[in-house]
Design an enzyme around this catalytic site. Structure first.
Site, short mmCIF file in Angstrom:
data_model
loop_
_atom_site.label_atom_id
_atom_site.label_comp_id
_atom_site.label_asym_id
_atom_site.label_seq_id
_atom_site.Cartn_x
_atom_site.Cartn_y
_atom_site.Cartn_z
N GLU A 91 0.74 -1.28 0.10
CA GLU A 91 -0.25 -0.11 -0.14
C GLU A 91 0.93 1.18 0.04
O GLU A 91 1.70 1.41 0.85
CB GLU A 91 -0.95 0.03 1.40
N LYS A 272 -7.01 -0.75 11.61
CA LYS A 272 -6.38 -1.30 10.25
C LYS A 272 -5.18 -0.48 9.90
O LYS A 272 -4.06 -0.97 9.49
CB LYS A 272 -7.25 -1.11 8.96
N ASP A 288 4.64 -14.22 11.45
CA ASP A 288 3.42 -14.61 11.20
C ASP A 288 2.28 -13.43 11.31
O ASP A 288 1.81 -13.01 12.53
CB ASP A 288 2.83 -15.59 12.21
N HIS A 385 -2.50 10.67 -0.63
CA HIS A 385 -2.87 9.48 -1.33
C HIS A 385 -2.69 9.68 -2.89
O HIS A 385 -2.30 8.95 -3.50
CB HIS A 385 -4.20 8.77 -1.00
P1 NAD Z 1 9.93 -23.32 16.10
O1 NAD Z 1 9.28 -24.54 16.21
O2 NAD Z 1 10.85 -22.63 15.31
O3 NAD Z 1 10.51 -23.12 17.79
C1 NAD Z 1 11.12 -21.89 18.08
C2 NAD Z 1 12.24 -22.56 18.84
O4 NAD Z 1 13.39 -21.37 19.42
C3 NAD Z 1 12.13 -23.34 20.16
O5 NAD Z 1 12.62 -24.34 19.84
C4 NAD Z 1 12.55 -22.43 21.21
O6 NAD Z 1 13.15 -23.05 22.33
C5 NAD Z 1 13.78 -21.92 20.75
N1 NAD Z 1 14.15 -20.37 21.09
C6 NAD Z 1 13.39 -19.57 21.86
N2 NAD Z 1 13.93 -18.33 22.45
C7 NAD Z 1 15.40 -18.51 22.08
C8 NAD Z 1 16.64 -17.69 21.72
N3 NAD Z 1 16.56 -16.75 22.64
N4 NAD Z 1 17.71 -18.47 21.04
C9 NAD Z 1 17.39 -19.45 20.39
N5 NAD Z 1 16.42 -20.35 20.54
C10 NAD Z 1 15.63 -20.04 21.07
O7 NAD Z 1 8.75 -22.05 15.95
P2 NAD Z 1 7.63 -21.70 16.98
O8 NAD Z 1 8.00 -20.27 17.66
O9 NAD Z 1 7.50 -22.60 18.12
O10 NAD Z 1 6.37 -21.60 16.13
C11 NAD Z 1 6.42 -20.53 15.04
C12 NAD Z 1 5.76 -21.17 13.69
O11 NAD Z 1 4.82 -21.70 13.89
C13 NAD Z 1 5.60 -20.01 12.66
O12 NAD Z 1 6.37 -20.38 11.62
C14 NAD Z 1 4.25 -19.89 12.59
O13 NAD Z 1 3.92 -19.28 11.34
C15 NAD Z 1 3.72 -21.37 12.75
N6 NAD Z 1 2.44 -21.82 13.14
C16 NAD Z 1 1.71 -20.90 13.75
C17 NAD Z 1 0.28 -21.17 13.92
C18 NAD Z 1 -0.42 -20.29 14.63
O14 NAD Z 1 -1.82 -20.51 14.78
N7 NAD Z 1 -0.14 -18.99 14.85
C19 NAD Z 1 0.00 -22.61 14.13
C20 NAD Z 1 0.98 -23.48 13.66
C21 NAD Z 1 2.04 -23.17 13.20
#
Ligand code: NAD
Length: 435
Positions: A91, A272, A288, A385
């Site tokens: 946008e 928004k 996300d 705009h």
């Molecule tokens: P991930 O599985 O990559 O886990 C994150 C990791 O980072 C964990 O193992 C954690 O221990 C580690 N961590 C935390 N702090 C840290 C630090 N300071 N240094 C190093 N490591 C560290 O990701 P996630 O955060 O569990 O999940 C995010 C993903 O899930 C996104 O891609 C999202 O799009 C997706 N997702 C979202 C939904 C939703 O409803 N929002 C549902 C399913 C999946």
């Protein structure tokens, strides 16, 4: 009413049924052979081979990348630190607006921000739970903590991990077990989903009920970030319509803020605008965006009435703007440190941790909103705009490089801002240049 069905449209091609099973190269060939892309359309969704390899791992049936514009909002002073803010957005005027508000605020100390601990909640829903089972769930915290030690080890090691358990019964009779977890610098979705699924057998055993599902909540209502600024009303004066004082502009901003508290139809547009800033930053950092937006809108309606997420007040001498909302932004995990663009944008921001990033996001959301509200109650939103509309018309007419800006200026000053005028003006511009 007749519903339009895609298969009624003879010009729309159909991909082969085997499409999803093909490798990237063959998928791209199939796509190109099926749809009549122009050269610029095709090249715009193509990208470097190494990026194709990357996106193939990120999502299913990947065929390329969409090159969304990435810009940098400048002028942000956040808690005394200068921050350049990468924003990925389609946008026009979003980035300029954020920078403009940041420049208004910076002379008086910029934004003050804050953030809570990064607490997220996973939910396990159980049915057929008796009152006795519900009570047993409330008393099983020690067992849950122990069961979560493994799944949450990587978080506990970093000072996060399990924090609390809450049990409640929904009107339908379903019982929810909420697991509150400190996710440190992660967004937490994957980690929480794993954690919630791992305690399913335990919770069924303890309650005597049946688990319906286990999943994180995107509400993030305990993962808040906020930002605030105060400026003298005179600060507004250099950009106001003739005859309007800074005091009057500030009063109008406060009135607009109240309207967004009272009228949900206005509040949704107000919010928004806030998300223009926050979602653009979220996207640039490969966070996300849907999760952040969903949480913000739930927060906006938390007292049962959908309201603006920011507020402005004036005492006649100063104008104060403030925002607080859930911001589940991460700096590790997911696509963030996987995609080099996410890493690059984090670098531009100074490699913040997750709480710091959420504070920057709150400031950017507030700045974005402040610029929009100020424009609305003074010059109106269209003035700014139309400048961008003129630039697009100039581009479509064939202007390129420095011509775009010059033609856009001439178009803005002309009586007709349309494609025909853009073409005529471009010709005359080129005639003047090449006698
Ligand atoms: P991930 O599985 O990559 O886990 C994150 C990791 O980072 C964990 O193992 C954690 O221990 C580690 N961590 C935390 N702090 C840290 C630090 N300071 N240094 C190093 N490591 C560290 O990701 P996630 O955060 O569990 O999940 C995010 C993903 O899930 C996104 O891609 C999202 O799009 C997706 N997702 C979202 C939904 C939703 O409803 N929002 C549902 C399913 C999946």
């Amino acid at each position: 009413m007749r519903y339009f069905r895609l298969m009624d449209e003879p010009r729309i091609g159909r991909l082969p049924a085997s499409f999803r099973k093909l490798d990237m190269g063959k998928r791209r060939d199939a796509l190109r052979n099926t749809f009549a892309f122009s050269d610029d359309e095709w090249s715009s969704i193509s990208c470097a081979p190494e990026l194709l390899e990357l996106v193939d791992v990120m999502v299913e049936t990947a065929v390329g990348c969409v090159p969304l514009p990435l810009g940098i909002a400048q002028g942000f002073l956040i808690d005394g630190i200068e921050v350049s803010v990468p924003m990925a957005v389609e946008e026009p005027s979003v980035i300029t607006a954020a920078s403009y508000a940041a420049s208004l605020v910076r002379a008086d100390g910029g934004f003050t921000t804050w953030a809570s601990d990064p607490l997220m909640t996973a939910q396990v829903f159980l049915e057929a739970v008796t009152a006795h089972g519900e009570q047993a769930l409330s008393q099983c915290e020690a067992d849950v903590r122990q069961a979560l030690a493994g799944p949450l080890e990587s978080l506990s090691r970093r000072g996060g991990g399990y924090r609390a358990l809450h049990v409640a019964r929904l009107p339908s009779g379903v019982v929810t077990v909420d697991l509150v977890i400190d996710v440190r610098d992660a967004m937490g979705a994957n980690r929480l989903n794993t954690a919630a699924e791992s305690v399913r057998p335990l919770l069924e055993r303890v309650s005597g009920g049946r688990v319906v599902m286990a999943i994180l909540s995107n509400a993030a209502s305990q993962r808040l970030a906020g930002a605030r600024f105060t400026i003298p009303v005179e600060r507004l004066e250099h950009a106001l319509p003739e005859g309007m004082s800074g005091q009057e502009a500030a009063r109008r901003v406060a009135v607009a803020s109240n309207i967004a508290q009272e009228d949900p139809a206005r509040a949704v547009t107000h919010n928004k605008g806030i998300m223009n800033g926050i979602a653009s930053l979220a996207l640039a950092t490969m966070n996300d965006t849907r999760a952040v937006e969903a949480a913000a809108h739930l927060w906006a309606v938390r007292d049962g009435h959908y309201r603006g997420l920011s507020r402005y007040n004036t005492d006649g001498r100063t104008l104060t703007g403030e925002i607080e909302l859930p911001v589940a932004l991460a700096t590790v995990g997911g696509s963030i440190d996987f995609h080099p663009a996410g890493r690059a944008c984090k670098r531009i921001l100074g490699n913040p941790d997750a709480r710091h990033l959420s504070r920057i996001a709150a400031a950017v959301g507030l700045a974005q909103n402040f610029a929009a509200v100020l424009a609305l109650v003074t010059h109106g939103i269209q003035k700014g705009h139309m400048r961008y509309h003129a630039a697009r018309l100039a581009y479509l007419a064939g202007a390129r490089g420095a011509e775009v800006r010059r033609l856009a200026q001439e178009l803005s000053a002309s009586d007709h801002m349309d494609a025909a005028s853009a073409g005529t003006l471009l010709e005359s511009l080129r005639d003047r240049k090449d006698p």
